[in-house]
Design a protein around this motif. Structure first.
Motif, PDB file in Angstrom:
ATOM      1  N   ASN A  76      13.386 160.381 -48.569  1.00 12.76           N
ATOM      2  CA  ASN A  76      14.345 161.429 -48.927  1.00 12.76           C
ATOM      3  C   ASN A  76      14.727 162.320 -47.751  1.00 12.76           C
ATOM      4  O   ASN A  76      15.729 163.030 -47.802  1.00 12.76           O
ATOM      5  CB  ASN A  76      13.777 162.291 -50.061  1.00 12.76           C
ATOM      6  N   VAL A  77      13.935 162.317 -46.670  1.00 12.52           N
ATOM      7  CA  VAL A  77      14.250 163.123 -45.489  1.00 12.52           C
ATOM      8  C   VAL A  77      14.240 162.223 -44.257  1.00 12.52           C
ATOM      9  O   VAL A  77      14.001 161.021 -44.356  1.00 12.52           O
ATOM     10  CB  VAL A  77      13.247 164.298 -45.315  1.00 12.52           C
ATOM     11  N   ARG A  78      14.472 162.822 -43.090  1.00 11.27           N
ATOM     12  CA  ARG A  78      14.520 162.055 -41.843  1.00 11.27           C
ATOM     13  C   ARG A  78      13.168 161.436 -41.544  1.00 11.27           C
ATOM     14  O   ARG A  78      12.133 162.097 -41.628  1.00 11.27           O
ATOM     15  CB  ARG A  78      14.946 162.984 -40.707  1.00 11.27           C
ATOM     16  N   ILE A  79      13.140 160.162 -41.163  1.00 17.57           N
ATOM     17  CA  ILE A  79      11.903 159.500 -40.777  1.00 17.57           C
ATOM     18  C   ILE A  79      11.393 160.129 -39.481  1.00 17.57           C
ATOM     19  O   ILE A  79      12.174 160.444 -38.577  1.00 17.57           O
ATOM     20  CB  ILE A  79      12.124 157.975 -40.611  1.00 17.57           C
ATOM     21  N   CYS A  80      10.079 160.358 -39.382  1.00 18.34           N
ATOM     22  CA  CYS A  80       9.542 161.030 -38.201  1.00 18.34           C
ATOM     23  C   CYS A  80       9.436 160.054 -37.030  1.00 18.34           C
ATOM     24  O   CYS A  80       9.454 158.837 -37.200  1.00 18.34           O
ATOM     25  CB  CYS A  80       8.188 161.665 -38.511  1.00 18.34           C
ATOM     26  N   VAL A 133      14.416 150.608 -43.835  1.00 16.81           N
ATOM     27  CA  VAL A 133      14.093 151.964 -44.290  1.00 16.81           C
ATOM     28  C   VAL A 133      15.381 152.773 -44.342  1.00 16.81           C
ATOM     29  O   VAL A 133      16.112 152.867 -43.343  1.00 16.81           O
ATOM     30  CB  VAL A 133      13.078 152.650 -43.349  1.00 16.81           C
ATOM     31  N   ARG A 134      15.654 153.327 -45.500  1.00 18.88           N
ATOM     32  CA  ARG A 134      16.807 154.214 -45.656  1.00 18.88           C
ATOM     33  C   ARG A 134      16.300 155.648 -45.693  1.00 18.88           C
ATOM     34  O   ARG A 134      15.573 156.036 -46.605  1.00 18.88           O
ATOM     35  CB  ARG A 134      17.559 153.894 -46.952  1.00 18.88           C
ATOM     36  N   ASP A 135      16.648 156.443 -44.668  1.00 17.83           N
ATOM     37  CA  ASP A 135      16.276 157.856 -44.695  1.00 17.83           C
ATOM     38  C   ASP A 135      17.513 158.703 -44.961  1.00 17.83           C
ATOM     39  O   ASP A 135      18.577 158.174 -45.315  1.00 17.83           O
ATOM     40  CB  ASP A 135      15.546 158.259 -43.408  1.00 17.83           C
ATOM     41  N   SER A 136      17.421 159.999 -44.801  1.00 16.54           N
ATOM     42  CA  SER A 136      18.542 160.887 -45.149  1.00 16.54           C
ATOM     43  C   SER A 136      19.711 160.751 -44.192  1.00 16.54           C
ATOM     44  O   SER A 136      20.812 161.207 -44.491  1.00 16.54           O
ATOM     45  CB  SER A 136      18.070 162.341 -45.177  1.00 16.54           C
ATOM     46  N   ASN A 137      19.493 160.126 -43.032  1.00 16.99           N
ATOM     47  CA  ASN A 137      20.553 159.991 -42.033  1.00 16.99           C
ATOM     48  C   ASN A 137      21.250 158.644 -42.083  1.00 16.99           C
ATOM     49  O   ASN A 137      22.471 158.573 -41.987  1.00 16.99           O
ATOM     50  CB  ASN A 137      19.986 160.198 -40.620  1.00 16.99           C
ATOM     51  N   ARG A 138      20.479 157.539 -42.214  1.00 17.96           N
ATOM     52  CA  ARG A 138      21.069 156.219 -42.069  1.00 17.96           C
ATOM     53  C   ARG A 138      20.054 155.150 -42.459  1.00 17.96           C
ATOM     54  O   ARG A 138      18.938 155.464 -42.895  1.00 17.96           O
ATOM     55  CB  ARG A 138      21.519 155.999 -40.623  1.00 17.96           C
ATOM     56  N   PHE A 139      20.425 153.890 -42.270  1.00 19.15           N
ATOM     57  CA  PHE A 139      19.511 152.768 -42.470  1.00 19.15           C
ATOM     58  C   PHE A 139      18.890 152.385 -41.130  1.00 19.15           C
ATOM     59  O   PHE A 139      19.554 152.389 -40.091  1.00 19.15           O
ATOM     60  CB  PHE A 139      20.258 151.554 -43.039  1.00 19.15           C
ATOM     61  N   HIS A 140      17.621 152.018 -41.198  1.00 23.66           N
ATOM     62  CA  HIS A 140      16.906 151.485 -40.046  1.00 23.66           C
ATOM     63  C   HIS A 140      16.466 150.063 -40.384  1.00 23.66           C
ATOM     64  O   HIS A 140      15.715 149.865 -41.340  1.00 23.66           O
ATOM     65  CB  HIS A 140      15.677 152.334 -39.720  1.00 23.66           C
ATOM     66  N   SER A 143      17.550 148.908 -35.501  1.00 23.97           N
ATOM     67  CA  SER A 143      19.012 148.846 -35.388  1.00 23.97           C
ATOM     68  C   SER A 143      19.621 150.143 -34.870  1.00 23.97           C
ATOM     69  O   SER A 143      20.744 150.161 -34.383  1.00 23.97           O
ATOM     70  CB  SER A 143      19.624 148.500 -36.752  1.00 23.97           C
ATOM     71  N   CYS A 144      18.873 151.257 -34.983  1.00 22.18           N
ATOM     72  CA  CYS A 144      19.433 152.549 -34.544  1.00 22.18           C
ATOM     73  C   CYS A 144      19.286 152.773 -33.046  1.00 22.18           C
ATOM     74  O   CYS A 144      19.786 153.782 -32.527  1.00 22.18           O
ATOM     75  CB  CYS A 144      18.781 153.699 -35.306  1.00 22.18           C
ATOM     76  N   CYS A 145      18.583 151.833 -32.356  1.00 20.60           N
ATOM     77  CA  CYS A 145      18.349 151.973 -30.911  1.00 20.60           C
ATOM     78  C   CYS A 145      17.654 153.296 -30.584  1.00 20.60           C
ATOM     79  O   CYS A 145      17.929 153.947 -29.563  1.00 20.60           O
ATOM     80  CB  CYS A 145      19.649 151.845 -30.127  1.00 20.60           C
ATOM     81  N   ASP A 146      16.774 153.729 -31.504  1.00 24.31           N
ATOM     82  CA  ASP A 146      15.948 154.929 -31.340  1.00 24.31           C
ATOM     83  C   ASP A 146      16.742 156.229 -31.307  1.00 24.31           C
ATOM     84  O   ASP A 146      16.299 157.236 -30.755  1.00 24.31           O
ATOM     85  CB  ASP A 146      15.083 154.824 -30.074  1.00 24.31           C
ATOM     86  N   TYR A 147      17.950 156.199 -31.912  1.00 28.89           N
ATOM     87  CA  TYR A 147      18.725 157.438 -32.056  1.00 28.89           C
ATOM     88  C   TYR A 147      19.132 157.549 -33.520  1.00 28.89           C
ATOM     89  O   TYR A 147      19.830 156.694 -34.045  1.00 28.89           O
ATOM     90  CB  TYR A 147      19.972 157.415 -31.168  1.00 28.89           C
ATOM     91  N   TRP A 148      18.667 158.605 -34.190  1.00 32.19           N
ATOM     92  CA  TRP A 148      19.063 158.784 -35.582  1.00 32.19           C
ATOM     93  C   TRP A 148      19.048 160.259 -35.951  1.00 32.19           C
ATOM     94  O   TRP A 148      18.549 161.080 -35.229  1.00 32.19           O
ATOM     95  CB  TRP A 148      18.152 157.983 -36.514  1.00 32.19           C
TER      96      TRP A 148
END
Length: 711
Positions: free
Chosen positions: A667-671, A691-698, A706-711
């Motif tokens: 429900n929140v940003r993955i740490c 993993v789907r967090d509050s910002n995007r899918f990883h 897939s986020c290249c360590d930026y989310w």
């Protein structure tokens, strides 16, 4: 055998036409009934029989004489009713003499086929034809004004208004109503109200037309003015009036007005399913789901419309589980779900990221025969995209025979949400090739795609040129996408200039996006300045405090962390607890950080220790700087080990077959620590972990995200 004999035999064989024939075929007058039969053929879409009659008229030279215009008009009517507008136009062009019926029939055919521009061209030709029997009448006026309304051609509508005024047609009731609807739906101005004020007599239908037009245009203030005028008149409202009023209340989210309309419905004794369903829907959109439930409970004959309206009310209230439970309680053998039911159901599943449940609903959609309905397919595309399976999203999209703008927008935004920026931009190009016109939602997906893959120049091009080309005015969301695009690229000076010069007032989302970029890019000094300003602007937003606390913790400034936490306590701002859930065999398992409530929690903790031990040789080290408590390092490492997403992943590894994909939602940003750990867990377990967090899918696979360590 003559063409007429063929007609007679077909007519006799058709039960639809048998009632129109004499008992004996021989007694059939050979010409008298042809016009009537053509009318019947048009109403029942019996094209082949109509074509046989046409052939007979040609053979007997009755399709080209001026005195047979009434039969030729029936032919035009036949072809337009059967969707053969091209054939109707050929017949029309060959007419030696036309009358107003000829023009009206063909114009109505063009209108029914969606060619409103052709209707206006035909009307212009009719006016300048100079034919004595082709003067516009009230029927022509209604067709032309409706085409102006549906194609939003206000200027042409004004010209037609002047023409009909000269011919004395505006005194007709239905012409007057069409005028009112045209002005309200095309411009949203008060022109329709002026027409109402200038009419000597104004009936309920005229008010309904004005209210409906304003609602369609989105001119809600003018709609309220029309409603007030209606309330002052001594009219008995009909169902259409009440439905429009409830729609107005829904759009305004005006609960007080809604209660007044509801009391009027009760006094009128209306219990029709359409009005009751609209009431339930209206309370749902006004955020009063309990009121909607009460209306539903007090209804005796509950049908699928009402059940679907209540499901949608729960969906609007973000009570997604209640919407699913309501569907589960339905007896689908007695109450058959419709396309709206499945759309609400699938959208509820998508918000909960329950992929397995979505698969089951998809099967039910196919079984019920709704797999070709655009609304249902759009909901399927959305469900798979939000539940983590972008491959199934593409499969559903590819299998659709017809796609609308919502379809393309859902696909583009789905690709963007998954970080597949190039695929999103390719989908946009295909959308343009298909002829679909993009809107503001399309460009949100496009700009997000540019942000994910760092296409700064392309993002500026879409924002500054392409949006203008399609007449899309950028709003706050588009400006925020540009902030994300520039800040992700580390262009903080450009961000500052852009935010200073943008002609909008920035909201908390924009400032949080910029602050998050400072955190990820390790520009902590700028981040602290932005956080202090944003916290003063939005003192109740917990996300700002958490990001500032993270920045202090990363800098090992424990005094700063303590100040932020103290400030949160003083202002009674609470951090949303981190929750993760995973669906296994249609059962949802929810985990909190350092959870001790699960019946298998000891086994889960053991599994976490096991996988962490396996990834340490690959370079994993607990990101103790990411634990924001001033305690010893061992305690901080222990705190990080049992975050909710790690528990969910560990449980998935325990309970699912080897090599299968895990879908986890948070429900929140993955740490940062969990992100690093799950990357390596995907490698040692040979799994795809989504993993789907509050910002995007990883999408974690083979040690990469897939986020290249930026989310």
């Amino acid at each position: 055998m003559s063409a007429l004999s063929v007609v007679e035999r077909r007519v006799v064989k058709s039960n639809k036409f048998a009632s129109f024939l004499p008992n004996s075929i021989e007694a059939l007058p050979r010409l008298k009934h042809l016009n009537h039969l053509l009318t019947v053929c048009g109403k029942s879409n019996h094209l082949r029989t109509g074509e046989s009659i046409h052939a007979h008229l040609i053979v007997t030279n009755q399709a080209s004489r001026a005195k047979d215009a009434w039969q030729i008009n029936s032919l035009i009517n036949l072809y337009t009713k059967c969707g053969k507008t091209v054939n109707a136009r050929k017949v029309f062009d060959l007419m030696p003499q036309r009358n107003v019926v000829s023009w009206t029939s063909l114009m109505k055919g063009y209108q029914d086929s969606g060619f409103d521009s052709e209707v206006l061209k035909m009307f212009k030709s009719m006016v300048f034809s100079g034919e004595s029997e082709s003067r516009p009448n009230e029927y022509v006026a209604t067709v032309v004004l409706k085409s102006c309304s549906s194609s939003l051609r206000l200027e042409e509508g004004k010209q037609c208004h002047g023409c009909f005024l000269k011919h004395g047609l505006t005194s007709h009731e239905f012409v007057r109503n069409c005028l009112v609807y045209m002005y309200s739906s095309c411009s949203g101005t008060r022109e329709a109200i002026r027409i109402l004020d200038n009419l000597q007599y104004c009936d309920l239908l005229a008010y309904n037309s004005a209210l409906s037009g304003y609602l369609e245009f989105g001119a809600l203030r003018e709609g309220v003015d029309v409603l007030r005028k209606m309330a002052r008149e001594d009219f008995v409202w009909d169902n259409f009036t009440y439905m429009s009023c409830l729609k107005l209340c829904s759009s305004l989210k005006d609960l007080e007005m809604a209660r007044q309309i509801h009391s009027r419905i009760v006094r009128a004794g209306l219990d029709e399913e359409g009005v009751t369903g609209a009431l339930i829907n209206m309370y749902g959109k006004c955020g009063k789901v309990l009121y909607a439930q009460r209306v539903y409970d007090n209804t005796k004959d509950r049908n699928i419309v009402m059940k679907t309206s209540l499901m949608d009310a729960y969906f609007q209230d973000k009570s997604f589980e209640d919407a699913l439970n309501l569907f589960a309680e339905m007896d689908t053998k007695e109450v058959h779900p419709n396309d709206y039911t499945f759309a609400v159901l699938l959208n509820s599943v998508s918000e909960l990221s329950l992929l397995k449940h979505g698969d089951l609903v998809h099967g039910l959609v196919v079984k019920s025969g709704f797999q070709s309905h655009v609304m249902v397919c759009n909901a399927l595309v959305n469900m798979y995209a939000k539940s983590g399976s972008i491959e199934d999203t593409w499969k559903v999209f590819s299998g659709m025979s017809f796609r609308d703008r919502v379809t393309w927008n859902t696909l583009i935004c789905g690709f963007s949400h998954h970080g597949l920026g190039r695929e999103a931009l390719e989908a946009f190009d295909k959308m343009m090739t298909s002829g679909e016109i993009p809107n503001h939602i399309t460009f949100i997906g496009v700009l997000q795609a540019c942000s994910h893959i760092g296409f700064v120049e392309e993002g500026h091009y879409y924002f500054n040129q392409v949006m203008k080309q399609f007449g899309v005015e950028p709003d706050l969301r588009h400006y925020t996408c540009i902030v994300r695009l520039l800040s992700k690229a580390g262009l903080f000076k450009e961000v500052e200039t852009f935010m200073r010069t943008a002609p909008i007032e920035w909201d908390v989302v924009a400032w949080r996006s910029l602050l998050n970029a400072c955190y990820v890019r390790r520009n902590y000094s700028l981040g602290k300045k932005i956080a202090e300003y944003a916290i003063e602007m939005y003192p109740n937003d917990s996300g700002m405090y958490i990001l500032l606390s993270n920045i202090h913790a990363k800098s090992k400034e424990w005094e700063g962390v303590a100040k932020v936490r103290t400030l949160m306590k003083q202002r009674r701002v609470k951090k949303e607890p981190g929750i993760s859930w995973i669906s296994i065999r249609n059962q949802v398992y929810v985990f909190l950080s350092e959870d001790n409530q699960h019946r298998e929690i000891l086994l889960i903790y053991a599994k976490v220790k096991e996988v962490l031990a396996k990834i340490r040789p690959l370079g994993y080290a607990a990101d103790v700087a990411g634990d924001f408590h001033d305690v010893d390092e061992e305690q901080r490492e222990n705190n990080l080990a049992y975050h909710s997403e790690k528990l969910a992943v560990a449980y998935g590894l325990m309970k699912t077959p080897e090599n299968s994909t895990l879908y986890v939602t948070k429900n929140v940003r993955i740490c940062d620590d969990c992100h690093s750990a799950i990357k390596l867990i995907s490698k040692v377990s040979n799994r795809l972990i989504v993993v789907r967090d509050s910002n995007r899918f990883h999408h974690f696979k083979d040690g990469h995200c897939s986020c290249c360590d930026y989310w």
